[in-house]
Design an enzyme around this catalytic site. Structure first.
Site, short mmCIF file in Angstrom:
data_model
loop_
_atom_site.label_atom_id
_atom_site.label_comp_id
_atom_site.label_asym_id
_atom_site.label_seq_id
_atom_site.Cartn_x
_atom_site.Cartn_y
_atom_site.Cartn_z
N ASP A 1 0.83 -1.20 0.00
CA ASP A 1 0.00 0.00 0.00
C ASP A 1 0.87 1.26 0.00
O ASP A 1 1.99 1.23 0.53
CB ASP A 1 -0.90 -0.03 1.25
CG ASP A 1 -2.04 0.96 1.15
OD1 ASP A 1 -2.28 1.51 0.06
OD2 ASP A 1 -2.69 1.19 2.18
N ASN B 1 1.40 3.36 -2.92
CA ASN B 1 1.95 3.80 -4.22
C ASN B 1 1.39 5.17 -4.61
O ASN B 1 2.11 6.03 -5.13
CB ASN B 1 1.59 2.81 -5.32
CG ASN B 1 2.24 1.46 -5.13
OD1 ASN B 1 3.13 1.31 -4.30
ND2 ASN B 1 1.79 0.47 -5.88
N TRP C 1 2.91 7.92 -2.49
CA TRP C 1 4.31 8.11 -2.89
C TRP C 1 4.35 9.03 -4.12
O TRP C 1 5.17 9.94 -4.20
CB TRP C 1 4.93 6.75 -3.20
CG TRP C 1 6.39 6.75 -3.56
CD1 TRP C 1 7.44 6.57 -2.72
CD2 TRP C 1 6.94 6.97 -4.88
NE1 TRP C 1 8.62 6.64 -3.42
CE2 TRP C 1 8.34 6.88 -4.74
CE3 TRP C 1 6.40 7.22 -6.13
CZ2 TRP C 1 9.21 7.04 -5.83
CZ3 TRP C 1 7.27 7.38 -7.21
CH2 TRP C 1 8.66 7.29 -7.05
N ASN D 1 -10.59 -3.12 -6.51
CA ASN D 1 -9.77 -2.14 -7.25
C ASN D 1 -10.35 -1.76 -8.61
O ASN D 1 -9.94 -0.75 -9.21
CB ASN D 1 -8.32 -2.64 -7.42
CG ASN D 1 -7.50 -2.56 -6.15
OD1 ASN D 1 -6.54 -3.32 -5.97
ND2 ASN D 1 -7.84 -1.65 -5.25
N ARG E 1 -5.40 -2.33 8.32
CA ARG E 1 -6.60 -2.96 7.75
C ARG E 1 -6.22 -4.23 7.02
O ARG E 1 -5.12 -4.32 6.48
CB ARG E 1 -7.22 -2.03 6.68
CG ARG E 1 -8.23 -1.05 7.13
CD ARG E 1 -9.01 -0.51 5.92
NE ARG E 1 -8.20 0.18 4.93
CZ ARG E 1 -7.78 1.43 5.03
NH1 ARG E 1 -8.11 2.16 6.07
NH2 ARG E 1 -7.04 1.97 4.08
N GLU F 1 0.95 -13.37 12.15
CA GLU F 1 1.44 -12.18 12.86
C GLU F 1 1.36 -11.00 11.91
O GLU F 1 1.67 -11.13 10.72
CB GLU F 1 2.90 -12.39 13.28
CG GLU F 1 3.10 -13.54 14.25
CD GLU F 1 2.46 -13.28 15.61
OE1 GLU F 1 2.45 -12.13 16.05
OE2 GLU F 1 1.96 -14.25 16.21
C1 FPP Z 1 -1.79 0.06 -3.49
O1 FPP Z 1 -1.36 1.39 -3.41
C2 FPP Z 1 -1.18 -0.62 -4.64
C3 FPP Z 1 -1.85 -1.29 -5.61
C4 FPP Z 1 -3.32 -1.43 -5.64
C5 FPP Z 1 -1.14 -1.92 -6.76
C6 FPP Z 1 0.10 -2.66 -6.37
C7 FPP Z 1 0.77 -3.20 -7.56
C8 FPP Z 1 2.09 -3.18 -7.79
C9 FPP Z 1 3.09 -2.60 -6.87
C10 FPP Z 1 2.60 -3.83 -9.00
C11 FPP Z 1 2.83 -5.30 -8.72
C12 FPP Z 1 3.11 -6.02 -9.97
C13 FPP Z 1 3.28 -7.36 -10.07
C14 FPP Z 1 3.41 -7.97 -11.39
C15 FPP Z 1 3.34 -8.24 -8.87
P1 FPP Z 1 -2.45 2.53 -3.52
O2 FPP Z 1 -2.63 2.89 -4.94
O3 FPP Z 1 -3.70 2.09 -2.82
O4 FPP Z 1 -1.76 3.69 -2.72
P2 FPP Z 1 -2.47 4.85 -1.87
O5 FPP Z 1 -3.20 4.16 -0.74
O6 FPP Z 1 -1.31 5.66 -1.39
O7 FPP Z 1 -3.37 5.59 -2.80
#
Ligand code: FPP
Length: 259
Positions: free
Chosen positions: A36, A38, A41, A84, A212, A225
Site C-alpha cells: 500500500d 503507491n 508516494w 480495485n 486494515r 502475525e
Molecule cells: C496500493 O497502493 C497498490 C496497488 C493497488 C497496486 C500494487 C501493484 C504493484 C506494486 C505492482 C505489482 C506487480 C506485479 C506484477 C506483482 P495505492 O494505490 O492504494 O496507494 P495509496 O493508498 O497511497 O493511494
C-alpha cells in the site's frame, strides 16, 4: 535455510540493523504482503498514480529476491483486489498493462532463481494479454522448486470463500443427498480456496501505516502475525523486509494455546 550469505543478502545495512541477528530456523515459511502507498508516494512527488505503481515494481523485485535468498518458501503479494475495479479507468488499464509487461520482463530472471510464479484470484475478468502473461509465467516456472510467488490479482477473500462454499455445495448436490453437513471439514473447504495446498501465512506485512486487512486472505490469516510499517510501498526494500523478519522472530506465537 539461507540461500546466500547474510552479507550478500544484506550488503549495506543501516547502522541500527544487524542482519546477523536473523535466525535461519525462524524465517517465516509464508509471508503475505499488502503493498500500500503507491498513490501517496506519487502524490508527494506531484506524479500521477501510475508512476507510483511503476516505482512499486522495484520494491516487488527486491522483496522477491530477498525473501527467496532468506529461505522464505511462499510469498503472496496483493497486486489487485476485487474492489480495485472501482478506481479510475486509466489507472485500472495502466495497472493491467503494468502486470503484463512486468511479468514478461521478469519471468526469465525469476525462472533462473528457481521461483515458481502463480496467481490467486479470478483471472477470467482480466484483459487477454495480462491473463496470457501470468499464464506464460506459470507455464515457464511451474516445475521450479524454490520459493513460490503468489500474485493476488482480482483477488477478494469474500469472493474466494463464497467460491469454496459453492464448491462444497456442488459436491453435496452431486452426492445426491448421501452426505451430511458434518462431512464438511475445514480440509474439504480449503480445497475450494485459491490457496489450496499452500500453508497459511505466518506473517502479513502492510505498508503505508494502515491497520486494515482489506479483504485479503481472511480465512488464511487466522494465526498470522501482523507487521505494519509507515514506509510507503515504493520505498520498501530488503532492509525494511529485514526489520519485519526480525520483529517477527521476537513474537511469541501461541496459536491460542499457552506456553
Ligand atoms: C496500493 O497502493 C497498490 C496497488 C493497488 C497496486 C500494487 C501493484 C504493484 C506494486 C505492482 C505489482 C506487480 C506485479 C506484477 C506483482 P495505492 O494505490 O492504494 O496507494 P495509496 O493508498 O497511497 O493511494
Amino acid at each position: 535455510m539461507f540461500h546466500k550469505a547474510l552479507t550478500d543478502i544484506f550488503p549495506d545495512p543501516p547502522t541500527d540493523l544487524d542482519p546477523e541477528a536473523l535466525d535461519e530456523a525462524r524465517v517465516p515459511e509464508h509471508i503475505a504482503v499488502i503493498m500500500d502507498g503507491n498513490g501517496r508516494w506519487a502524490k508527494k512527488r506531484a506524479l500521477n498514480r501510475l508512476r507510483g505503481h511503476k516505482a512499486g515494481i522495484e520494491a516487488v523485485r527486491e522483496t522477491i529476491r530477498c525473501a527467496s535468498d532468506a529461505g522464505v518458501r511462499y510469498l503472496t503479494v496483493y497486486a489487485f483486489s476485487t474492489e480495485n475495479w472501482k478506481r479510475p479507468d486509466d489507472e485500472v488499464v495502466g495497472l493491467m498493462n503494468l502486470f503484463a509487461k512486468t511479468m514478461l520482463a521478469e519471468v526469465d530472471g525469476l525462472d533462473e532463481e528457481n521461483v515458481r510464479v502463480r496467481t490467486i484470484g479470478d483471472l477470467s475478468l482480466l484483459p487477454e494479454d495480462t491473463r496470457a502473461a501470468f499464464g506464460r509465467a506459470w507455464d515457464q516456472t511451474c516445475g521450479n522448486t524454490g520459493m513460490t510467488l503468489n500474485v493476488a490479482v482480482n483477488y477478494g477473500s469474500r469472493e474466494e470463500i463464497m467460491r469454496a462454499v459453492r464448491a462444497v455445495a456442488d459436491a453435496a448436490v452431486a452426492a445426491a443427498g448421501r452426505g451430511e453437513a458434518r462431512d464438511v471439514t475445514p480440509e474439504l473447504f480449503e480445497r475450494g480456496l485459491y490457496t489450496a495446498g499452500i500453508p497459511d501465512p505466518d506473517l502479513v506485512i502492510r505498508t503505508s501505516g494502515e491497520h486494515r486487512i482489506s479483504n485479503f486472505l481472511l480465512w488464511q490469516v487466522a494465526y498470522a502475525e501482523f507487521y505494519v510499517t509507515d514506509v510507503l510501498w515504493p520505498d520498501f526494500d530488503r532492509y525494511e523486509l529485514l526489520r519485519a523478519l526480525l520483529d517477527f522472530q521476537h513474537r511469541d506465537r501461541r496459536f491460542g494455546g499457552v506456553r
